[in-house]
Write an enzyme that holds these catalytic residues in place. Sequence first.
Site, PDB file in Angstrom:
ATOM      1  N   CYS A 151       0.836  -1.196   0.000  1.00  0.00           N
ATOM      2  CA  CYS A 151       0.000   0.000   0.000  1.00  0.00           C
ATOM      3  C   CYS A 151       0.880   1.259   0.000  1.00  0.00           C
ATOM      4  CB  CYS A 151      -0.929  -0.064   1.196  1.00  0.00           C
ATOM      5  SG  CYS A 151      -2.311   1.058   1.111  1.00  0.00           S
ATOM      6  N   ILE A 152       0.809   2.108   1.031  1.00  0.00           N
ATOM      7  CA  ILE A 152       1.569   3.361   1.091  1.00  0.00           C
ATOM      8  C   ILE A 152       2.999   3.139   1.619  1.00  0.00           C
ATOM      9  CG2 ILE A 152       0.713   3.976   3.420  1.00  0.00           C
ATOM     10  CD1 ILE A 152       1.281   6.474   0.527  1.00  0.00           C
TER      11      ILE A 152
END
Length: 241
Positions: A151-152
């Site tokens: 994800c991030i």
Amino acid sequence: DWPGLGPKLCLRAAAMGKRVALVLAGCGVFDGSEIHEASAALVHLSRGGAEVKIFAPNIEQRDVVNHLKGSPAEEKRNVLVESARLARGNIQDLAELKASEFDAVIFPGGFGVAKNLCSWAVDGKNCTVNEHVNATLQAFHSAKKPIGLCCISPVLAAKIIVVGTELTQGRENESMRFPDAETASAITELGCKHICKNVNESHVDKANKIVTTCAFMCKAPLHEIFDGIGTMVQEVLNTGE
Ligand SMILES: *[C@@H]1O[C@H](CO)[C@@H](O)[C@H](O)[C@H]1NC(C)=O
Ligand SMILES: *[C@@H]1O[C@H](CO)[C@@H](O)[C@H](O)[C@H]1NC(C)=O
Ligand SMILES: *[C@@H]1O[C@H](CO)[C@@H](O)[C@H](O)[C@H]1NC(C)=O
Ligand SMILES: *[C@@H]1O[C@H](CO)[C@@H](O)[C@H](O)[C@H]1NC(C)=O
């Protein structure tokens, strides 16, 4: 060579005993670790026969979000205490993580990564990174041990490791499915190479031993995110020192 073991079991045996550190950032998508991503990583690590220890920094959360209303709550919480919920209480202060005791490290995503492990949520490319997160990534990278990010979390590698690191944030040109595609441009501006991947896939930067998958960066059914994290975990377990 174990006679009678099918290829699947042999794979499991090969990964048996891999010691993996999982680093959390709190508990809950908007102010901590994304719960499904953390859980997916743990399920796939368990299936892969890995021995997992869980860590989180012993710091105050940047903020606390009421996940029912999606609005800030007037309270203070500690990242290690909140992460202990996901770890069923079995967790250690990230300051105590010794890369020499592990074969790999994995960071699930969630806003807590961008709020508590670094300041990306407010500072973007100019963000600072928590000193223990910085030290952890540097230690695994310099020991040539695999690093898994979803994800991030790849922004952490973009800040700490850089020099041409290949990372995926999913796809750049499908704004309906990938509303946060500007993160891909930001990591490119930091000197990394963005690799387009489907949500059910991961990318391996072989030179840096960094494995990334976009997870909730993509608006996809949960099982596709789960599968993508599965490929990330498998690649991490199959990448040797
Ligand atoms: C980062 O810092 C530069 C130079 O100090 C500034 O121009 C830029 O606006 C900052 N970017 C962000 C996202 O804060
Ligand atoms: C990471 O730590 C090193 C010192 O080991 C420091 O030079 C560097 O600025 C830190 N990076 C970030 C993004 O905080
Ligand atoms: C995707 O978008 C970027 C700009 O955001 C552009 O440079 C690139 O050519 C596009 N790629 C495709 C395959 O359309
Ligand atoms: C991933 O998803 C794409 C698009 O839905 C599909 O074509 C592909 O077969 C999937 N790959 C894997 C490894 O499941």
